[in-house]
Design a protein around this motif. Structure first.
Motif, PDB file in Angstrom:
ATOM      1  N   VAL A 147      70.709  43.300  50.837  1.00 53.18           N
ATOM      2  CA  VAL A 147      71.621  43.831  49.824  1.00 53.18           C
ATOM      3  C   VAL A 147      71.627  45.356  49.863  1.00 53.18           C
ATOM      4  CG1 VAL A 147      71.939  44.090  47.343  1.00 53.18           C
ATOM      5  CG2 VAL A 147      71.490  41.860  48.287  1.00 53.18           C
ATOM      6  N   ILE A 148      70.432  45.942  49.976  1.00 56.13           N
ATOM      7  CA  ILE A 148      70.354  47.408  49.999  1.00 56.13           C
ATOM      8  C   ILE A 148      71.012  47.949  51.264  1.00 56.13           C
ATOM      9  CG2 ILE A 148      68.690  49.286  50.208  1.00 56.13           C
ATOM     10  CD1 ILE A 148      67.004  47.800  48.169  1.00 56.13           C
ATOM     11  N   LEU A 149      70.826  47.239  52.378  1.00 58.86           N
ATOM     12  CA  LEU A 149      71.486  47.647  53.631  1.00 58.86           C
ATOM     13  C   LEU A 149      73.001  47.565  53.488  1.00 58.86           C
ATOM     14  CD1 LEU A 149      70.427  48.456  56.410  1.00 58.86           C
ATOM     15  CD2 LEU A 149      70.819  46.123  57.144  1.00 58.86           C
ATOM     16  N   LEU A 150      73.470  46.478  52.860  1.00 57.49           N
ATOM     17  CA  LEU A 150      74.912  46.299  52.637  1.00 57.49           C
ATOM     18  C   LEU A 150      75.462  47.411  51.771  1.00 57.49           C
ATOM     19  CD1 LEU A 150      77.327  44.234  52.900  1.00 57.49           C
ATOM     20  CD2 LEU A 150      76.629  43.394  50.688  1.00 57.49           C
TER      21      LEU A 150
ATOM     22  N   MET B 210      69.295  48.520  40.230  1.00 62.27           N
ATOM     23  CA  MET B 210      69.339  49.945  39.927  1.00 62.27           C
ATOM     24  C   MET B 210      69.668  50.755  41.174  1.00 62.27           C
ATOM     25  SD  MET B 210      68.906  49.899  36.835  1.00 62.27           S
ATOM     26  CE  MET B 210      68.382  48.726  35.621  1.00 62.27           C
ATOM     27  N   LEU B 211      69.205  50.300  42.344  1.00 62.03           N
ATOM     28  CA  LEU B 211      69.482  51.049  43.575  1.00 62.03           C
ATOM     29  C   LEU B 211      70.928  50.900  44.003  1.00 62.03           C
ATOM     30  CD1 LEU B 211      66.341  50.441  45.786  1.00 62.03           C
ATOM     31  CD2 LEU B 211      67.088  52.554  44.771  1.00 62.03           C
ATOM     32  N   THR B 212      71.555  49.760  43.693  1.00 60.54           N
ATOM     33  CA  THR B 212      72.923  49.554  44.147  1.00 60.54           C
ATOM     34  C   THR B 212      73.943  49.789  43.050  1.00 60.54           C
ATOM     35  OG1 THR B 212      72.780  47.218  43.642  1.00 60.54           O
ATOM     36  CG2 THR B 212      72.244  47.859  45.861  1.00 60.54           C
ATOM     37  N   ARG B 213      73.501  50.294  41.908  1.00 60.29           N
ATOM     38  CA  ARG B 213      74.432  50.574  40.827  1.00 60.29           C
ATOM     39  C   ARG B 213      75.356  51.709  41.230  1.00 60.29           C
ATOM     40  NH1 ARG B 213      74.382  50.614  34.885  1.00 60.29           N
ATOM     41  NH2 ARG B 213      72.749  49.076  34.910  1.00 60.29           N
ATOM     42  N   ARG B 214      76.617  51.545  40.969  1.00 60.58           N
ATOM     43  CA  ARG B 214      77.558  52.585  41.346  1.00 60.58           C
ATOM     44  C   ARG B 214      77.370  53.815  40.491  1.00 60.58           C
ATOM     45  NH1 ARG B 214      82.967  49.177  42.366  1.00 60.58           N
ATOM     46  NH2 ARG B 214      81.767  47.538  43.326  1.00 60.58           N
ATOM     47  N   SER B 215      77.665  54.977  41.047  1.00 58.55           N
ATOM     48  CA  SER B 215      77.474  56.207  40.299  1.00 58.55           C
ATOM     49  C   SER B 215      78.493  56.270  39.159  1.00 58.55           C
ATOM     50  CB  SER B 215      77.663  57.404  41.217  1.00 58.55           C
ATOM     51  OG  SER B 215      78.916  57.321  41.843  1.00 58.55           O
ATOM     52  N   GLY B 216      78.135  56.943  38.086  1.00 55.21           N
ATOM     53  CA  GLY B 216      79.024  57.030  36.948  1.00 55.21           C
ATOM     54  C   GLY B 216      78.622  56.088  35.832  1.00 55.21           C
ATOM     55  N   GLY B 217      77.536  55.348  36.025  1.00 54.57           N
ATOM     56  CA  GLY B 217      77.022  54.517  34.964  1.00 54.57           C
ATOM     57  C   GLY B 217      77.897  53.333  34.593  1.00 54.57           C
ATOM     58  N   VAL B 218      78.734  52.875  35.522  1.00 47.13           N
ATOM     59  CA  VAL B 218      79.552  51.707  35.235  1.00 47.13           C
ATOM     60  C   VAL B 218      78.655  50.469  35.264  1.00 47.13           C
ATOM     61  CG1 VAL B 218      81.673  50.535  35.899  1.00 47.13           C
ATOM     62  CG2 VAL B 218      81.323  52.897  36.549  1.00 47.13           C
TER      63      VAL B 218
END
Lengths: 99, 186
Positions: A79-82, B74-82
């Motif tokens: 997932v992190i890679l994706l 948290m690592l893949t959360r889009r920027s802007g706090g959506v």
């Protein structure tokens, strides 16, 4: 609590997890649903182990747990890679081999 | 009677948490409800006389997996706090619902048809016996499982490592300036 009731609960949880796996858009949501399915299998294994007085069910449940954890670790790495390549984690848009 | 009510409450919480995980719209809520579900499963394991598995469940899942999932969100959360998008795919809801309810009906019917379920007494299987089985009879499977966990760990590290898009590390010292120049132009 009889074996039949536990089986009904396990089957219900399994079908819920299957529904989530088929319909979720986010990869992490799909991983959560797979967790539910593995958990329901564990419940059924432990119930059979309890009511047949056979320890192999519990041994198998230990194996299923470890396998699920390994799957989650590799899945989250993917997932992190994706996310790093595509900047999102939507499963429907991740249909290209190269970005 | 009181015991029955307690078990029914545990099962109710279990199923309700699973339903909210599957149908919820907020991914963070889904993960926290998954933690509730896994804890409740541990309680169910205690009811089913498997205290060792209940302990593993709490440590491994509620401690490890849920934390990992939260980290990944948290690592893949889009920027802007959506808020993280966790919708279901619209055109796929109906076929999936039909498939899953059909599967549930089939399995429930086959459980309903079965009459001779085992009910082998009330002896509690000791954790000591579980350990003996795991390390004698199933020792080979246990070792293979260890190798698999090692492979999964190494694989996860290799996959999630930050990388220079396929470029190998410079072998000699004379290549370093070229790499530095390239980084400067980037």
């Amino acid at each position: 609590m009889t074996l039949v009731n536990v089986l009904y609960v396990g089957v219900l949880l399994f079908c819920l997890g299957l529904y989530g796996t088929l319909t979720r858009r986010n990869v992490i949501g799909i991983l959560l649903s797979v967790e539910i399915m593995a958990n329901s299998v564990n419940v059924i294994l432990v119930a059979f182990s309890r009511f047949t007085q056979n320890l192999l069910g519990q041994v198998f449940a230990v194996f299923v747990m470890s396998l699920t954890v390994a799957e989650v670790v590799v899945g989250l790495a993917l997932v992190i890679l994706l996310y790093r390549t595509m900047r999102h984690t939507d499963i429907d848009e991740a249909s290209r081999l190269r970005h | 009677m009181l015991e029955l009510v307690g078990i029914a409450a545990v099962v109710g919480v279990l199923v309700a948490a699973a339903v909210s995980v599957v149908f919820g719209t907020n991914l963070v809520h889904s993960v926290l409800l998954l933690a509730v579900m896994l804890f409740t499963t541990a309680v169910l394991f205690v009811i089913l006389d498997a205290p060792f598995l209940a302990g593993i469940q709490v440590m491994l899942y509620a401690g490890g997996v849920v934390t990992l999932m939260l980290f990944a969100i948290m690592l893949t959360r889009r920027s802007g706090g959506v808020a993280v998008n966790n919708e279901t795919i619209k055109g796929r809801r109906l076929p999936a619902a039909i498939l899953c309810s059909g599967l549930f009906a089939l399995l429930a019917w086959s459980i309903h048809q079965t009459t001779d379920f085992p009910n082998g007494g009330d002896n509690v299987l000791a954790t000591r016996q579980l350990g003996i089985t795991l390390f004698t009879e199933q020792a080979l499977s246990f070792e293979v499982l260890g190798v698999l966990l090692l492979a999964a760990t190494i694989g996860a590290i290799v996959l999630a490592r930050k990388r220079d898009h396929g470029e190998p590390e410079p072998a000699g010292a004379f290549q370093r300036p070229a790499r530095g120049r390239k980084e400067a132009t980037r």
